[in-house]
Design a protein around this motif. Structure first.
Motif, short mmCIF file in Angstrom:
data_model
loop_
_atom_site.label_atom_id
_atom_site.label_comp_id
_atom_site.label_asym_id
_atom_site.label_seq_id
_atom_site.Cartn_x
_atom_site.Cartn_y
_atom_site.Cartn_z
N MET A 21 43.92 31.04 -3.33
CA MET A 21 44.31 31.05 -1.92
C MET A 21 44.98 32.35 -1.52
O MET A 21 44.80 32.84 -0.39
CB MET A 21 45.23 29.87 -1.63
N GLU B 55 42.09 35.27 -1.26
CA GLU B 55 41.15 35.16 -0.13
C GLU B 55 40.17 36.33 -0.12
O GLU B 55 40.13 37.13 0.82
CB GLU B 55 41.92 35.07 1.21
N PHE C 265 35.47 34.06 -0.08
CA PHE C 265 36.31 33.04 0.55
C PHE C 265 36.23 33.17 2.08
O PHE C 265 35.99 32.18 2.79
CB PHE C 265 37.76 33.23 0.09
N LYS C 266 36.41 34.40 2.57
CA LYS C 266 36.40 34.62 4.02
C LYS C 266 35.03 34.32 4.63
O LYS C 266 34.93 33.78 5.73
CB LYS C 266 36.81 36.06 4.31
N LEU D 262 34.55 30.54 4.79
CA LEU D 262 35.45 30.01 5.81
C LEU D 262 34.90 30.25 7.21
O LEU D 262 34.81 29.31 8.02
CB LEU D 262 36.83 30.67 5.67
N GLN D 263 34.50 31.49 7.51
CA GLN D 263 34.00 31.82 8.84
C GLN D 263 32.68 31.11 9.13
O GLN D 263 32.43 30.68 10.26
CB GLN D 263 33.83 33.34 8.97
N TYR E 226 39.05 23.51 10.79
CA TYR E 226 39.60 24.58 9.96
C TYR E 226 39.93 24.07 8.56
O TYR E 226 39.68 24.75 7.56
CB TYR E 226 40.87 25.17 10.60
N ILE E 227 40.47 22.86 8.50
CA ILE E 227 40.85 22.29 7.20
C ILE E 227 39.62 22.14 6.31
O ILE E 227 39.63 22.51 5.13
CB ILE E 227 41.55 20.93 7.40
N TYR F 66 38.25 25.56 5.27
CA TYR F 66 39.14 26.18 4.29
C TYR F 66 38.95 25.53 2.92
O TYR F 66 38.88 26.21 1.89
CB TYR F 66 40.59 26.04 4.73
N GLN F 67 38.83 24.22 2.89
CA GLN F 67 38.61 23.51 1.63
C GLN F 67 37.30 23.94 0.98
O GLN F 67 37.24 24.17 -0.24
CB GLN F 67 38.61 22.00 1.87
N ALA G 101 35.74 26.78 1.37
CA ALA G 101 35.89 28.15 0.88
C ALA G 101 36.63 28.17 -0.45
O ALA G 101 36.27 28.90 -1.38
CB ALA G 101 36.63 28.99 1.91
N PHE G 102 37.66 27.35 -0.55
CA PHE G 102 38.44 27.25 -1.79
C PHE G 102 37.56 26.76 -2.94
O PHE G 102 37.58 27.32 -4.04
CB PHE G 102 39.60 26.28 -1.55
#
Length: 374
Positions: free
Chosen positions: A118, A121, A125-126, A129-130, A139-140, A143-144, A146-147
Motif C-alpha cells: 500500500m 503504490e 497498483f495505480k 485502481l484507475q 473506490y474501496i 483499491y482492493q 489493485a492491492f
C-alpha cells in the motif's frame, strides 16, 4: 516501565475486549497495558453509547492499567488518519514498545507485507485502481483489486479490523516508530455480523439490543449494569448535526476531511430530509455512510481537514481518562510519562460537552478516574 498499547473504542467494553487485553499481556510480556480510546464519538461517525469515563473505567476493571483519550480529530477521521494520529501519540510515550490489535486473519508478517504494498503504490497498483474507477467500481473495491493485483491477500483488505491493522502498520513504518505489532485473531462474531457466539458478540450487535439477555451475557457484569437504550440521546445528536448542517454553507463543508468532488453539494441538496433518509440518500458506492456521518460531526465541531493533517504530523499530548489505583502514584510521579499528558484539551471539552448536551446532562471538567481493580 514497558507498555503494551491497544487502540480502541470500547463502545461498549465487552468480553472480546477483555480477551484482547489478556492476550496483550500474554504475547508481549509487557508490565502494563495502556489503551488509547476514542472519546464521545467514533470512527463510524456515531455517538458513543456511554460516557467516556465510564468506558475507560470498564477497561481498567477489564484488565487495562491506563486509558488515555484519542484526540477527537482522529477519532472521527477515516482509518488512515485514525491510525496516524493514534500511532503518532503512542510513539511519543516512553515505554510503549508493542501494539496489539484484533484482526480477522493474518500474521505480523502479513500485515507488514500488506503495508509495504500500500505504501509503494507502484505503476501497476495505480493502473488497476484507475481502471476500476473508470469502470464504475467504488473506490474501496477498486483499491482492493489493485492491492490484490500487486500480490496482496484478499482477506487482508476485505475485513474492517484487518484494514485498520494495516493502517497501524503503515503509520508505524512511516514515522519509523520502534513499536512491534502483534495481531490477535478475533473470536466470536464478525464486526458487523448480528450473529452471537457464546459469550462474545460484536459491539455492533450489543448496541442494537443493549437491554437484551444476549447483550448482557456478552459484557462483564459491571458493563451490563450500565447498558441502556439511548435512542433519545441519539435522536438529539442527529438533530444537532442536521441543525448545524442547515446553518453551514456548501463551500464551508469542503473544509471537512473527506468532503470533496462536489460531495458538499450532494449533502446540502438533501439537508431537508430526516437524518436516516438523508444518510440513505447521500450514501453511494463511493461515499460510505460512515464518511458522511464523520463529515457531519467534523462540521458540527468545526474540525477542518487542515487541522487533522497538521495534528497528524506533530507531537501532541494526551488526556488521561482512567488509571488503575495501585499504579497511579508511580505513574503521576513519572515525569517522562506525564510530560506527554495534558488537562482538558479544548477540542475534547467541546466534544464531551456535546455528548452531555445530547443526554441532557450538565457540562464540566473531570479528573481521570482512579479505579481499584478487584
Amino acid at each position: 516501565m514497558k507498555f503494551c498499547a491497544i487502540i480502541s473504542e470500547f463502545n461498549p467494553f465487552h468480553n472480546g475486549h477483555k480477551y484482547i487485553i489478556e492476550k496483550a499481556r500474554e504475547v508481549t510480556g509487557a508490565d502494563k497495558v495502556i489503551c488509547l480510546m476514542s472519546g464521545p464519538f467514533t470512527q463510524h461517525g456515531e455517538m458513543a453509547v456511554m460516557d467516556k469515563y465510564a468506558r475507560a473505567t470498564h477497561a481498567i476493571l477489564g484488565g487495562a492499567d491506563v486509558v488515555a483519550e484519542l484526540p477527537v480529530q482522529f477519532a472521527v477521521s477515516p482509518a488512515e488518519y485514525f491510525a496516524k494520529g493514534a500511532i503518532q501519540a503512542l510513539s511519543a510515550i516512553p515505554g510503549v514498545k508493542d501494539l496489539v490489535f484484533g484482526c480477522e486473519s493474518g500474521s505480523a508478517m502479513d500485515f507488514e507485507g500488506s503495508a509495504i504494498i500500500m505504501m509503494s503504490e507502484d505503476d501497476e497498483f495505480k493502473e488497476v485502481l484507475q481502471s476500476g474507477l473508470k469502470r464504475g467500481q467504488s473506490y474501496i473495491t477498486a483499491y482492493q483489486n489493485a492491492f490484490i493485483a500487486c500480490g496482496g491477500t484478499p482477506e487482508m483488505v476485505r475485513n474492517p479490523n484487518n484494514i485498520l491493522g494495516i493502517e497501524y502498520t503503515k503509520a508505524i513504518r512511516s514515522i519509523h516508530a520502534c513499536i512491534a505489532i502483534h495481531p490477535v485473531r478475533r473470536i466470536g462474531s464478525e464486526h458487523n455480523d448480528p450473529w452471537q457466539h457464546k459469550s462474545i458478540s460484536s459491539a455492533t450487535s450489543i448496541r442494537a439490543n443493549p437491554e437484551s439477555e444476549f447483550a448482557r451475557s456478552s459484557v462483564p457484569h459491571y458493563v451490563a449494569e450500565c447498558l441502556r437504550d439511548d435512542t433519545g440521546a441519539q435522536h438529539n445528536f442527529q438533530r444537532y448535526l442536521m441543525d448545524n448542517l442547515y446553518d453551514t454553507a456548501a463551500q464551508d463543508l469542503t473544509e471537512c476531511l473527506g468532503c470533496t468532488e462536489g460531495l458538499e453539494n450532494r449533502i446540502k441538496d438533501n439537508q431537508h430530509l430526516s437524518f436516516d433518509d438523508f444518510i440513505s440518500e447521500v450514501t453511494t458506492k463511493r461515499y460510505t455512510s460512515s464518511r458522511i456521518r464523520r463529515i457531519l460531526i467534523a462540521n458540527a465541531l468545526g474540525i477542518s481537514e487542515t487541522e487533522v493533517r497538521h495534528l497528524a504530523i506533530v507531537p501532541h499530548k494526551l488526556t488521561l481518562l482512567a488509571v488503575e489505583k495501585s499504579l497511579a502514584p508511580d505513574l503521576f510521579r513519572d515525569q517522562d510519562f506525564m510530560s506527554h499528558i495534558q488537562d482538558h484539551d479544548i477540542r475534547e471539552v467541546q466534544a464531551q460537552d456535546l455528548w452531555l448536551y445530547c443526554h441532557h446532562l450538565p457540562g464540566g471538567y473531570r479528573n481521570p478516574a482512579i479505579v481499584q481493580r478487584p
